[in-house]
Design a protein around this motif. Structure first.
Motif, PDB file in Angstrom:
ATOM      1  N   UNK A   1      20.025 -19.678 -29.617  1.00  0.00           N
ATOM      2  CA  UNK A   1      19.111 -20.613 -30.257  1.00  0.00           C
ATOM      3  C   UNK A   1      17.696 -20.071 -30.334  1.00  0.00           C
ATOM      4  N   UNK A   2      17.385 -19.101 -29.498  1.00  0.00           N
ATOM      5  CA  UNK A   2      16.037 -18.538 -29.522  1.00  0.00           C
ATOM      6  C   UNK A   2      15.908 -17.564 -30.682  1.00  0.00           C
ATOM      7  N   UNK A   3      14.760 -17.491 -31.242  1.00  0.00           N
ATOM      8  CA  UNK A   3      14.531 -16.472 -32.245  1.00  0.00           C
ATOM      9  C   UNK A   3      14.379 -15.143 -31.550  1.00  0.00           C
ATOM     10  N   UNK A   4      14.670 -14.070 -32.278  1.00  0.00           N
ATOM     11  CA  UNK A   4      14.474 -12.750 -31.698  1.00  0.00           C
ATOM     12  C   UNK A   4      13.097 -12.228 -32.050  1.00  0.00           C
ATOM     13  N   UNK A   5      12.251 -13.094 -32.581  1.00  0.00           N
ATOM     14  CA  UNK A   5      10.913 -12.653 -32.974  1.00  0.00           C
ATOM     15  C   UNK A   5      10.139 -12.066 -31.829  1.00  0.00           C
ATOM     16  N   UNK A   6      10.379 -12.597 -30.632  1.00  0.00           N
ATOM     17  CA  UNK A   6       9.624 -12.095 -29.489  1.00  0.00           C
ATOM     18  C   UNK A   6       9.933 -10.651 -29.220  1.00  0.00           C
ATOM     19  N   UNK A   7      11.092 -10.195 -29.653  1.00  0.00           N
ATOM     20  CA  UNK A   7      11.479  -8.827 -29.373  1.00  0.00           C
ATOM     21  C   UNK A   7      11.192  -7.907 -30.553  1.00  0.00           C
ATOM     22  N   UNK A   8      10.737  -8.494 -31.661  1.00  0.00           N
ATOM     23  CA  UNK A   8      10.662  -7.706 -32.879  1.00  0.00           C
ATOM     24  C   UNK A   8       9.251  -7.321 -33.300  1.00  0.00           C
ATOM     25  N   UNK A   9       8.271  -8.031 -32.791  1.00  0.00           N
ATOM     26  CA  UNK A   9       6.911  -7.744 -33.217  1.00  0.00           C
ATOM     27  C   UNK A   9       6.491  -6.360 -32.761  1.00  0.00           C
ATOM     28  N   UNK A  10       5.487  -5.798 -33.421  1.00  0.00           N
ATOM     29  CA  UNK A  10       4.993  -4.485 -33.012  1.00  0.00           C
ATOM     30  C   UNK A  10       4.530  -4.558 -31.573  1.00  0.00           C
ATOM     31  N   UNK A  11       4.953  -3.590 -30.777  1.00  0.00           N
ATOM     32  CA  UNK A  11       4.747  -3.655 -29.341  1.00  0.00           C
ATOM     33  C   UNK A  11       3.676  -2.695 -28.882  1.00  0.00           C
ATOM     34  N   UNK A  12       2.966  -3.082 -27.830  1.00  0.00           N
ATOM     35  CA  UNK A  12       1.997  -2.201 -27.196  1.00  0.00           C
ATOM     36  C   UNK A  12       2.451  -1.839 -25.814  1.00  0.00           C
ATOM     37  N   UNK A  13       1.528  -1.734 -24.869  1.00  0.00           N
ATOM     38  CA  UNK A  13       1.892  -1.378 -23.516  1.00  0.00           C
ATOM     39  C   UNK A  13       1.044  -2.165 -22.546  1.00  0.00           C
TER      40      UNK A  13
ATOM     41  N   UNK B   1      20.429  -3.935 -33.507  1.00  0.00           N
ATOM     42  CA  UNK B   1      20.113  -3.646 -34.910  1.00  0.00           C
ATOM     43  C   UNK B   1      18.793  -4.299 -35.307  1.00  0.00           C
ATOM     44  N   UNK B   2      18.568  -5.522 -34.829  1.00  0.00           N
ATOM     45  CA  UNK B   2      17.316  -6.203 -35.144  1.00  0.00           C
ATOM     46  C   UNK B   2      16.135  -5.448 -34.544  1.00  0.00           C
ATOM     47  N   UNK B   3      16.278  -5.006 -33.301  1.00  0.00           N
ATOM     48  CA  UNK B   3      15.191  -4.292 -32.643  1.00  0.00           C
ATOM     49  C   UNK B   3      14.869  -2.984 -33.363  1.00  0.00           C
ATOM     50  N   UNK B   4      15.906  -2.262 -33.733  1.00  0.00           N
ATOM     51  CA  UNK B   4      15.695  -0.972 -34.391  1.00  0.00           C
ATOM     52  C   UNK B   4      15.141  -1.165 -35.803  1.00  0.00           C
ATOM     53  N   UNK B   5      15.688  -2.118 -36.538  1.00  0.00           N
ATOM     54  CA  UNK B   5      15.184  -2.369 -37.894  1.00  0.00           C
ATOM     55  C   UNK B   5      13.719  -2.773 -37.891  1.00  0.00           C
ATOM     56  N   UNK B   6      13.288  -3.428 -36.803  1.00  0.00           N
ATOM     57  CA  UNK B   6      11.889  -3.847 -36.688  1.00  0.00           C
ATOM     58  C   UNK B   6      11.001  -2.758 -36.095  1.00  0.00           C
ATOM     59  N   UNK B   7      11.586  -1.638 -35.700  1.00  0.00           N
ATOM     60  CA  UNK B   7      10.803  -0.568 -35.101  1.00  0.00           C
ATOM     61  C   UNK B   7      10.219  -0.931 -33.755  1.00  0.00           C
TER      62      UNK B   7
ATOM     63  N   UNK C   1      17.786 -12.352 -45.961  1.00  0.00           N
ATOM     64  CA  UNK C   1      17.513 -11.189 -45.114  1.00  0.00           C
ATOM     65  C   UNK C   1      17.937  -9.864 -45.733  1.00  0.00           C
ATOM     66  N   UNK C   2      18.456  -9.903 -46.956  1.00  0.00           N
ATOM     67  CA  UNK C   2      18.888  -8.657 -47.587  1.00  0.00           C
ATOM     68  C   UNK C   2      19.917  -7.918 -46.757  1.00  0.00           C
ATOM     69  N   UNK C   3      20.927  -8.643 -46.294  1.00  0.00           N
ATOM     70  CA  UNK C   3      21.884  -8.069 -45.344  1.00  0.00           C
ATOM     71  C   UNK C   3      22.669  -6.868 -45.875  1.00  0.00           C
ATOM     72  N   UNK C   4      23.032  -6.809 -47.145  1.00  0.00           N
ATOM     73  CA  UNK C   4      23.785  -5.631 -47.604  1.00  0.00           C
ATOM     74  C   UNK C   4      23.059  -4.314 -47.330  1.00  0.00           C
ATOM     75  N   UNK C   5      21.736  -4.331 -47.361  1.00  0.00           N
ATOM     76  CA  UNK C   5      20.982  -3.107 -47.094  1.00  0.00           C
ATOM     77  C   UNK C   5      20.924  -2.782 -45.601  1.00  0.00           C
ATOM     78  N   UNK C   6      21.305  -3.755 -44.754  1.00  0.00           N
ATOM     79  CA  UNK C   6      21.226  -3.569 -43.309  1.00  0.00           C
ATOM     80  C   UNK C   6      22.584  -3.446 -42.647  1.00  0.00           C
ATOM     81  N   UNK C   7      23.635  -3.443 -43.456  1.00  0.00           N
ATOM     82  CA  UNK C   7      24.990  -3.381 -42.894  1.00  0.00           C
ATOM     83  C   UNK C   7      25.205  -2.087 -42.132  1.00  0.00           C
ATOM     84  N   UNK C   8      25.942  -2.153 -41.018  1.00  0.00           N
ATOM     85  CA  UNK C   8      26.227  -0.933 -40.256  1.00  0.00           C
ATOM     86  C   UNK C   8      26.945   0.089 -41.138  1.00  0.00           C
ATOM     87  N   UNK C   9      26.606   1.340 -40.943  1.00  0.00           N
ATOM     88  CA  UNK C   9      27.210   2.400 -41.744  1.00  0.00           C
ATOM     89  C   UNK C   9      28.609   2.755 -41.256  1.00  0.00           C
ATOM     90  N   UNK C  10      28.861   2.460 -39.972  1.00  0.00           N
ATOM     91  CA  UNK C  10      30.170   2.812 -39.406  1.00  0.00           C
ATOM     92  C   UNK C  10      31.091   1.596 -39.384  1.00  0.00           C
TER      93      UNK C  10
END
Length: 455
Positions: free
Chosen positions: A17-29, A113-119, A446-455
């Motif tokens: 139920x939680x959004x993954x936004x907290x894990x996706x924003x640009x991160x610092x240190x 996948x969400x984390x990596x797509x968000x960098x 979300x444009x999912x076809x462009x984000x589908x796993x390649x494998x």
């Protein structure tokens, strides 16, 4: 010390139920109000900020201890351990990211996948030894790497759908208590015998029964019945309007209509008090529930059966469970990624003995992701008193599938359809039609076809 699993399990139940936004924003240190990680002090020591959620007492103790041991093992890196209350994690991480002071390394159960797509996360191949990465078992690769690049190091796997049963209640009903029902047909036949022997307020089974819980806990069952998940392989269309998904929904509806399950939950899916209080003969939960039984209801340990969740008769050997997971990730914008990688490598990718206390003290309810750690845990003296460990590690975990990698809203659409069909608030056709529309909205949004796993 009394172990309780409720804190961690409530967190798990809420993840969907939680959004993954907290894990996706640009991160610092670093942490809010403190210097960012990587700042070398006058003595040249590199500081690394490490955050983890509050879990059970024994898990929290292990985290504190592993940080102390690492800091004592060398004098070039200082890890600062921050334990974040489970219900404050999302808010605290968002605030840290907004301030550009997210931790260098943190625990994660977010969709990789969400984390990596968000960098959001740093690749690990350049900061963790290759031999450590090579040790990750095949059933954990989907939560650690994408297209051959590692972005997370798993701490554990947990089967999310395990069947537990009270052997006394089954024996009293003349049902074989030596093994789990193999199919849904067997389970329903057992309930036919069990329900009449129970008192008011007791039920044959306590499964998932709300949309959010069904959304994440039945992914393996969806695969078991349909042979695929809720999207086509190329993520261009919904894939739930078929006999497999319809049949799965019908099974839950039969449990509901015949009164084999309670109309109001007696306990959360992730908790075990309904089973511990002997209000149900069968309980569906994750492997973690055994630690709660061992702690809170020790008299039931010798009366608890553990086995794989029943299968569709047409599954042809397909699993009915998914593997929950917990990983460590390094922030993409950490100022000290090499130091964070060293800590990760030492703590969970190095000496197996570092991890043995974690798995022993959580009562063998979690699965190590390295064979060397599995062997070390199995060789511990305590393992002989936990017969369920081999069932979880050897019988259930090897065939379990990873959780879905598409957005949570797709899962929720399926869970909502399952609940509405089960409770009769919508017909099968209407529920699937609504779910299809909701899933298509996610695909387009979300444009999912462009984000589908390649494998």
């Amino acid at each position: 010390m009394r172990i309780t699993t409720r804190t961690r399990r409530v967190t798990l139940a809420a993840l969907g139920a939680l959004t993954v936004g907290a894990m996706l924003a640009a991160c610092g240190s670093g942490t809010p109000g403190e210097s960012a990680g990587g700042d070398g002090g006058a003595d040249g020591v590199t500081t690394v900020q490490f955050w983890h959620r509050t879990f059970t007492p024994v898990e929290n103790e292990w985290y504190a201890d592993i940080v102390k041991k690492f800091n004592a093992s060398q004098d070039e890196i200082k890890v600062v351990d921050t334990e974040v209350p489970a219900d404050a994690w999302d808010q605290k991480m968002k605030a840290a990211q907004a301030a550009g002071k997210a931790p260098d390394i943190y625990t994660s159960s977010a969709n990789l996948y969400d984390l990596v797509n968000a960098g959001s996360v740093h690749e690990l191949d350049s900061i963790v030894p290759q031999e450590a990465l090579d040790e990750i078992l095949d059933n954990a690769t989907s939560i650690s790497e994408i297209d051959g690049t590692h972005y997370a190091y798993p701490l554990l796997l947990e089967p999310q759908t395990v069947l537990f049963w009270n052997t006394d209640l089954l024996d009293a009903a003349g049902v074989d208590s030596s093994k789990a029902p193999e199919t849904w047909e067997d389970l329903l036949a057992a309930c036919v015998k069990i329900q009449p022997t129970l008192s008011d307020g007791q039920y044959c089974i306590s499964p998932a029964q709300d949309a959010v819980t069904m959304a994440w806990s039945t992914v393996g069952q969806q695969y078991n019945f349909a042979g695929h998940l809720a999207l086509t392989d190329d993520w261009t269309a919904p894939a739930i309007d078929n006999d497999g998904y319809r049949s799965l929904m019908e099974q839950y509806k039969e449990l509901w209509d015949k009164g084999y399950m309670p109309k109001q939950p007696l306990a959360a899916y992730v908790a075990g008090e309904d089973f511990g209080q002997q209000k149900v003969a069968f309980k569906v939960s994750g492997s973690w529930m055994m630690s709660e039984i061992g702690s809170d209801y020790p008299d039931l340990l010798t009366k608890t059966g553990v086995g794989a969740f029943p299968s569709s008769p047409d599954a042809d050997g397909r699993t009915a469970t998914t593997m929950g997971n917990f990983t460590w990730v390094v922030d993409a914008k950490s100022k000290a990624p090499e130091a964070a990688g060293e800590f990760l490598s030492w703590a969970i990718a190095g000496d197996p003995e570092n991890l043995v206390p974690f798995f022993v003290n959580t009562q063998f309810t979690k699965v190590p992701v390295r064979q060397s750690v599995q062997d070390a845990v199995a060789a511990s003296e305590e393992a002989a008193n936990a017969p369920w460990s081999s069932i979880i590690v050897d019988d259930i975990a090897p065939d379990a599938i990873p959780g879905s990698t598409y957005p949570w809203d797709v899962n929720l659409a399926v869970g909502t359809a399952m609940e509405s069909v089960m409770k009769g608030s919508a017909s099968m056709d209407d529920a699937i039609k609504t779910a299809n529309a909701a899933i298509q909205t996610v695909i387009d949004r979300d444009g999912l076809p462009d984000k589908a796993p390649k494998n």
